[in-house]
Design a protein around this motif. Structure first.
Motif, PDB file in Angstrom:
ATOM      1  N   PRO A 103      24.172 -31.878 -46.497  1.00  0.00           N
ATOM      2  CA  PRO A 103      23.786 -31.441 -45.155  1.00  0.00           C
ATOM      3  C   PRO A 103      23.244 -30.013 -45.139  1.00  0.00           C
ATOM      4  O   PRO A 103      23.872 -29.100 -45.672  1.00  0.00           O
ATOM      5  CB  PRO A 103      25.079 -31.564 -44.354  1.00  0.00           C
ATOM      6  CG  PRO A 103      26.167 -31.725 -45.347  1.00  0.00           C
ATOM      7  CD  PRO A 103      25.570 -32.266 -46.600  1.00  0.00           C
ATOM      8  N   LEU A 104      22.061 -29.874 -44.570  1.00  0.00           N
ATOM      9  CA  LEU A 104      21.422 -28.567 -44.322  1.00  0.00           C
ATOM     10  C   LEU A 104      21.129 -27.746 -45.578  1.00  0.00           C
ATOM     11  O   LEU A 104      20.695 -26.603 -45.483  1.00  0.00           O
ATOM     12  CB  LEU A 104      22.266 -27.715 -43.359  1.00  0.00           C
ATOM     13  CG  LEU A 104      22.556 -28.325 -41.984  1.00  0.00           C
ATOM     14  CD1 LEU A 104      23.337 -27.328 -41.146  1.00  0.00           C
ATOM     15  CD2 LEU A 104      21.291 -28.720 -41.265  1.00  0.00           C
ATOM     16  N   ALA A 108      18.784 -24.399 -45.734  1.00  0.00           N
ATOM     17  CA  ALA A 108      19.334 -23.128 -46.218  1.00  0.00           C
ATOM     18  C   ALA A 108      18.387 -22.507 -47.232  1.00  0.00           C
ATOM     19  O   ALA A 108      18.114 -21.300 -47.188  1.00  0.00           O
ATOM     20  CB  ALA A 108      20.700 -23.366 -46.849  1.00  0.00           C
ATOM     21  N   THR A 111      15.414 -21.080 -45.439  1.00  0.00           N
ATOM     22  CA  THR A 111      15.778 -19.830 -44.773  1.00  0.00           C
ATOM     23  C   THR A 111      15.788 -18.675 -45.765  1.00  0.00           C
ATOM     24  O   THR A 111      15.250 -17.591 -45.495  1.00  0.00           O
ATOM     25  CB  THR A 111      17.167 -19.972 -44.127  1.00  0.00           C
ATOM     26  OG1 THR A 111      17.144 -21.136 -43.304  1.00  0.00           O
ATOM     27  CG2 THR A 111      17.520 -18.775 -43.291  1.00  0.00           C
ATOM     28  N   MET A 112      16.386 -18.930 -46.947  1.00  0.00           N
ATOM     29  CA  MET A 112      16.442 -17.899 -47.979  1.00  0.00           C
ATOM     30  C   MET A 112      15.033 -17.502 -48.412  1.00  0.00           C
ATOM     31  O   MET A 112      14.728 -16.316 -48.588  1.00  0.00           O
ATOM     32  CB  MET A 112      17.225 -18.421 -49.194  1.00  0.00           C
ATOM     33  CG  MET A 112      18.712 -18.396 -49.009  1.00  0.00           C
ATOM     34  SD  MET A 112      19.282 -16.734 -48.711  1.00  0.00           S
ATOM     35  CE  MET A 112      20.024 -16.901 -47.126  1.00  0.00           C
ATOM     36  N   ILE A 115      13.525 -15.279 -45.665  1.00  0.00           N
ATOM     37  CA  ILE A 115      14.134 -13.940 -45.618  1.00  0.00           C
ATOM     38  C   ILE A 115      13.650 -13.132 -46.813  1.00  0.00           C
ATOM     39  O   ILE A 115      13.312 -11.953 -46.698  1.00  0.00           O
ATOM     40  CB  ILE A 115      15.676 -14.043 -45.594  1.00  0.00           C
ATOM     41  CG1 ILE A 115      16.157 -14.610 -44.255  1.00  0.00           C
ATOM     42  CG2 ILE A 115      16.318 -12.673 -45.811  1.00  0.00           C
ATOM     43  CD1 ILE A 115      17.658 -14.717 -44.136  1.00  0.00           C
ATOM     44  N   VAL A 250      14.771 -17.553 -37.756  1.00  0.00           N
ATOM     45  CA  VAL A 250      16.204 -17.306 -37.592  1.00  0.00           C
ATOM     46  C   VAL A 250      16.713 -18.005 -36.331  1.00  0.00           C
ATOM     47  O   VAL A 250      17.770 -18.644 -36.332  1.00  0.00           O
ATOM     48  CB  VAL A 250      16.470 -15.784 -37.547  1.00  0.00           C
ATOM     49  CG1 VAL A 250      17.840 -15.475 -36.988  1.00  0.00           C
ATOM     50  CG2 VAL A 250      16.344 -15.185 -38.934  1.00  0.00           C
ATOM     51  N   PHE A 253      16.349 -21.892 -36.733  1.00  0.00           N
ATOM     52  CA  PHE A 253      17.422 -22.318 -37.637  1.00  0.00           C
ATOM     53  C   PHE A 253      18.730 -22.487 -36.862  1.00  0.00           C
ATOM     54  O   PHE A 253      19.405 -23.506 -36.978  1.00  0.00           O
ATOM     55  CB  PHE A 253      17.549 -21.269 -38.745  1.00  0.00           C
ATOM     56  CG  PHE A 253      18.723 -21.459 -39.650  1.00  0.00           C
ATOM     57  CD1 PHE A 253      18.780 -22.533 -40.520  1.00  0.00           C
ATOM     58  CD2 PHE A 253      19.765 -20.556 -39.644  1.00  0.00           C
ATOM     59  CE1 PHE A 253      19.864 -22.704 -41.361  1.00  0.00           C
ATOM     60  CE2 PHE A 253      20.852 -20.722 -40.484  1.00  0.00           C
ATOM     61  CZ  PHE A 253      20.905 -21.794 -41.343  1.00  0.00           C
ATOM     62  N   LEU A 258      21.700 -25.613 -36.593  1.00  0.00           N
ATOM     63  CA  LEU A 258      23.135 -25.309 -36.635  1.00  0.00           C
ATOM     64  C   LEU A 258      23.873 -25.787 -35.398  1.00  0.00           C
ATOM     65  O   LEU A 258      24.889 -26.453 -35.500  1.00  0.00           O
ATOM     66  CB  LEU A 258      23.348 -23.796 -36.783  1.00  0.00           C
ATOM     67  CG  LEU A 258      23.111 -23.192 -38.165  1.00  0.00           C
ATOM     68  CD1 LEU A 258      23.409 -21.705 -38.119  1.00  0.00           C
ATOM     69  CD2 LEU A 258      23.963 -23.849 -39.228  1.00  0.00           C
TER      70      LEU A 258
END
Lengths: 259, 117
Positions: A103-104, A108, A111-112, A115, A250, A253, A258
């Protein structure tokens, strides 16, 4: 001023015309201590924040309009158009790991990547402050690389979302259905798929525009355009845009994956 | 963190040393906040704690936004008037979200009870 009744403009003395306009009423003041270009980028980003804010608000309204999955009455989670799907049950696939429930994990990773691309962007801006052309080029290339990686990840995410899970969802009329299109999807109410395409698609378009701008910036840096200009402010302005795209992710996400 | 704008006296043609420690510090903060979000996403799954969990997510997201806008976009180091020019209009978004999410719950309730009296 001459006491003349004609409307002929009086010729300014040559010395005055050449002097930079520094007076309070000549536009010589900079109350924000920021250049015109940077200020306009900020105002554009503010308006863009309203666009994304409207999308996410629409998501919140539509989500609250639909039912919530309740494990006490419905048992184990399964997809149905009667309730909004739990995101970690929809986005649980990872490239190369077919059928494994992660999951997710892929979100993740995305997102990394984003960033990290923001970090390399600040490093490029910092190098520009030092007029270090080689460093600007290096960090711009890294940012372009991470931006492209993010876009590729999103392409995979979309194709997986459209293709669907291994198990089909049995629709109300008894037919099995895989994946998603704009009219229906196997995960939940039709609007869930529409909002996914719209919000992540609009964000992805922003990332794509950002990558195009960065490629242009890299070419201009290599050609020495900014070196000749004496400053790398263009990198700063495009950096502002790039960080904004990261900022939007962000929020996407949090509110899409979430919550 | 405010020292990253400092200028050292340089000879012509010389390139200053990179000052990047603050950038990596912000990066670590962002990664840690994201990790905390994941910890809550998987450690706090009870439906009764939904509202609390979502509130934690929103607080952490705003914290992340603070670091991205304040440090990466440099807004923290701009003039006060510019900071307020950017921040005040976004307050409207907060109102919009609260108003329409409440409206959404109400619409959902009305639709689900449309045919029951």
């Amino acid at each position: 001023m001459a006491h003349s009744t004609t409307l002929q403009p009086t010729a300014a003395p040559a010395a005055y015309a050449d002097a930079p306009r520094t007076g309070t009423w000549d536009g010589g003041n900079e109350p924000f201590k920021a250049s015109y270009g940077k200020l306009m980028m900020w105002f554009f980003l503010l308006s863009d924040a309203f666009t994304f804010g409207a999308f996410l608000t629409a998501y919140g309204l539509i989500r609250h309009k639909h039912g919530v999955f309740d494990p006490t009455t419905q048992g184990t989670f399964h997809f149905s158009s009667a309730w909004w799907p739990t995101p970690e049950k929809v986005f649980n696939a990872f490239p190369g790991l077919h059928g494994v429930d992660l999951p997710l994990a892929f979100v993740a990773l995305m997102t990394m990547i984003l960033i990290f691309s923001s970090v390399t962007m600040v490093l490029a801006v910092e190098a520009g402050h030092r007029m270090d052309k080689a460093d600007v080029q290096k960090w711009l290339l890294w940012t372009i690389l991470f931006g492209t990686m993010f876009l590729s990840s999103q392409a995979w995410e979309w194709s997986h979302f459209i293709g669907g899970h291994v198990e089909p969802t049995i629709m109300a009329d008894g037919t099995p259905f895989f994946g998603a299109n704009l009219a229906m999807n196997q995960y939940g109410p039709p609007l869930f798929g529409d909002l996914f395409f719209f919000i992540t698609g609009f964000h992805g378009t922003h990332v794509f525009s950002g990558v195009c701008l960065l490629v242009w910036c890299f070419i201009a840096t290599t050609n020495g355009t900014f070196e000749k200009r004496g400053h790398y402010e263009m990198i700063e302005k495009i950096g502002l845009y790039w960080h904004f795209v990261d900022l939007v992710w962000v929020f996407v996400f949090t509110f899409f994956y979430l919550v | 963190m405010s020292n990253h704008a400092e200028e050292l006296a340089l000879h012509p043609g010389e390139i200053a040393k990179p000052n990047t420690r603050w950038i990596w510090r912000v990066f670590v903060i962002l990664v840690v906040i994201t990790a905390i979000e994941f910890a809550f996403a998987f450690g706090m799954t009870s439906p009764g704690l939904r509202t609390l969990r979502n509130s934690i997510f929103i607080v952490l997201t705003i914290l992340k936004a603070f670091f991205i806008v304040g440090e990466f976009m440099h807004l923290k180091h701009e003039t006060k008037s510019l900071i307020w020019t950017i921040l005040v209009p976004t307050a409207l978004l907060v109102w919009l979200v609260v108003a329409l999410v409440t409206e959404g719950s109400y619409v959902g309730e009305v639709l689900s009870h449309m045919f029951s009296s």
